[in-house]
Design a protein around this motif. Structure first.
Motif, short mmCIF file in Angstrom:
data_model
loop_
_atom_site.label_atom_id
_atom_site.label_comp_id
_atom_site.label_asym_id
_atom_site.label_seq_id
_atom_site.Cartn_x
_atom_site.Cartn_y
_atom_site.Cartn_z
N GLN A 40 0.83 -1.21 0.00
CA GLN A 40 0.00 0.00 0.00
C GLN A 40 0.86 1.25 0.00
N MET A 43 2.30 1.77 -3.46
CA MET A 43 1.29 2.29 -4.40
C MET A 43 1.03 3.77 -4.14
N GLU A 44 0.97 4.16 -2.86
CA GLU A 44 0.77 5.57 -2.54
C GLU A 44 1.92 6.41 -3.09
N VAL A 46 3.79 5.66 -5.71
CA VAL A 46 3.66 5.69 -7.17
C VAL A 46 2.62 6.74 -7.58
N VAL A 47 1.51 6.76 -6.89
CA VAL A 47 0.45 7.73 -7.21
C VAL A 47 0.96 9.15 -6.98
N LYS A 48 1.63 9.36 -5.87
CA LYS A 48 2.16 10.70 -5.56
C LYS A 48 3.16 11.16 -6.62
N THR A 50 3.49 10.07 -9.70
CA THR A 50 2.80 10.25 -10.98
C THR A 50 2.07 11.59 -11.00
N GLN A 51 1.39 11.93 -9.91
CA GLN A 51 0.67 13.21 -9.86
C GLN A 51 1.64 14.38 -9.94
#
Length: 76
Positions: A40, A43-44, A46-48, A50-51
């Motif tokens: 988790q 993934m957080e 990766v999202v951060k 990417t954003q």
């Protein structure tokens, strides 16, 4: 007397075996929980990331178009 000791010994062995299974089960669950938490967090991240990349790219594109417009007199 020996026959009375055998059932007691059997109960002790069964109890010890059950305790070992319980400890192993608890340890396995902890490993699964830690792996899930690590997944988790990954993934957080990766999202951060990417954003942040999307935001930087959008800002650069805006600046480029603004510069292009100013260069050709389309914008002030």
């Amino acid at each position: 007397m020996a026959s009375k000791g055998l059932p007691d010994f059997k109960k002790q062995v069964e109890g010890a075996a059950q305790e070992a299974v319980d400890v192993a089960g608890t340890a396995a669950q902890q490993v699964v929980d830690q792996a899930t938490e690590a997944g988790q967090k990954a993934m957080e991240q990766v999202v951060k990331t990417t954003q942040e990349t999307i935001d930087k790219t959008a800002n650069q594109a805006t600046e480029s178009f603004s510069g292009f417009g100013k260069k050709f007199g389309l914008m002030k």
